[in-house]
Design a protein around this motif. Structure first.
Motif: not given
Length: 316
Positions: A34-61
């Motif tokens: 359960e720890v492995m499955m949760s950590l894997a999921t939470l890691a990418v969830l955190a990256g997708s939320i915390l590093l969101f560049p803003g709607w105007g920059n979604v395709t910028k990079g």
């Protein structure tokens, strides 16, 4: 004789199932699965939320020609590839990388698509609960795969390989397809050789790091590995370690892994979870082995043709 090793979707009575209430109980008790499955999921969830560049920059990079609609198509491809990975234990990068690289810069595609496979493989290490035992038995394979990955990342950062590496990988996949069809889905009992397996591991690490395409180890296991859960858990453990080494090396020693690329890779990984859960469910159903053998071979054949479609014109 139909290959049991390639019939990865055959249901096992000892295969674990997921009970949400029991899952939470085990997670609070810090159980490995359960720890492995949760950590894997939470890691990418955190990256997708915390590093969101803003709607105007979604395709910028990515690049100027990539539209929001095209990114939506990438999402669909990621979900389908995640379902196939959940069923077979491989195939995610083989499907997504040629498609993404045909639209965006191939190096960008390789870097961004290192994150979803990391999440998927870490998830499956927990889901199958066989990865740790596999590591104890095949530690030489893992060590050589790590070395191959380090060499591959350096190669990616220093050289522009163009279409030649994907083209060679397409040839490997096609040769494996022809081999299995001609031999009527052959299996070779107890022919699992440490040197051959370790060589496949080193080349798997290098090819995954350099091009995000690594068919050698899955093909080797399809021919020699007898236990479905051990196959998927072991392969996921090896691939998860390779992708971890890749990401750390790219972040610390190259300029390949930017904040935007981490966000994009994490976001693609989040939507991939939908396909992964679907594929995991399908793997637990009873499906005719011969039909599934042909499904796997047909899929690999289509993947090889898609690679050739994208690489042969560039080579010529």
């Amino acid at each position: 004789m139909i290959s049991e090793s390639i019939a990865l979707i055959h249901m096992s009575t000892r295969e674990p199932t997921i009970d949400p209430q029991q899952f939470l109980t085990n997670l609070r008790a810090f159980h490995y699965r359960e720890v492995m499955m949760s950590l894997a999921t939470l890691a990418v969830l955190a990256g997708s939320i915390l590093l969101f560049p803003g709607w105007g920059n979604v395709t910028k990079g990515v690049q100027s020609t990539v539209t929001t609609e095209l990114l939506a198509l990438f999402v669909v491809v990621a979900i389908v590839a995640g379902a196939i990975k959940g069923m077979l234990g491989f195939g995610y990068a083989l499907i997504t990388t040629p498609i993404f690289a045909s639209v965006i810069d191939p190096t960008l595609a390789v870097v961004v698509l290192a994150i979803p496979p990391w999440m998927i493989n870490m998830f499956q290490v927990g889901e199958t609960k066989t990865g740790v035992s596999f590591i104890r038995e095949e530690w030489i394979l893992v060590a050589l795969a790590i070395i191959g990955s380090v060499v591959g990342v350096y190669f990616l950062a220093q050289y522009n390989t163009g279409p030649i590496v994907p083209f060679l990988i397409g040839l490997i996949i096609l040769a494996y397809v022809v081999f299995q069809v001609v031999q009527n889905f052959v299996t070779i009992e107890e022919a699992h050789h440490p040197i051959a397996l370790s060589t496949a591991g080193f080349l798997e690490g290098f090819l995954l790091a350099a091009s995000n395409l690594g068919p050698l180890l899955p093909a080797y296991f399809h021919t020699f590995e007898r236990d479905t859960e051990r196959y998927i858990g072991g392969l996921s453990m090896v691939l998860g370690i390779i992708f971890t080494v890749r990401l750390v090396q790219m972040a610390l020693f190259t300029d390949l892994l930017t904040t935007y690329r981490i966000w994009l890779g994490s976001t693609i990984a989040v939507v991939t979870i939908v396909g992964l859960l679907l594929g995991t469910y399908l793997r637990r159903l009873e499906i005719d082995q011969r039909r599934f053998n042909w499904f796997v071979i047909t899929l690999l054949f289509i993947i090889s043709l898609n690679i050739f479609r994208n690489t042969i014109p560039a080579l010529l």
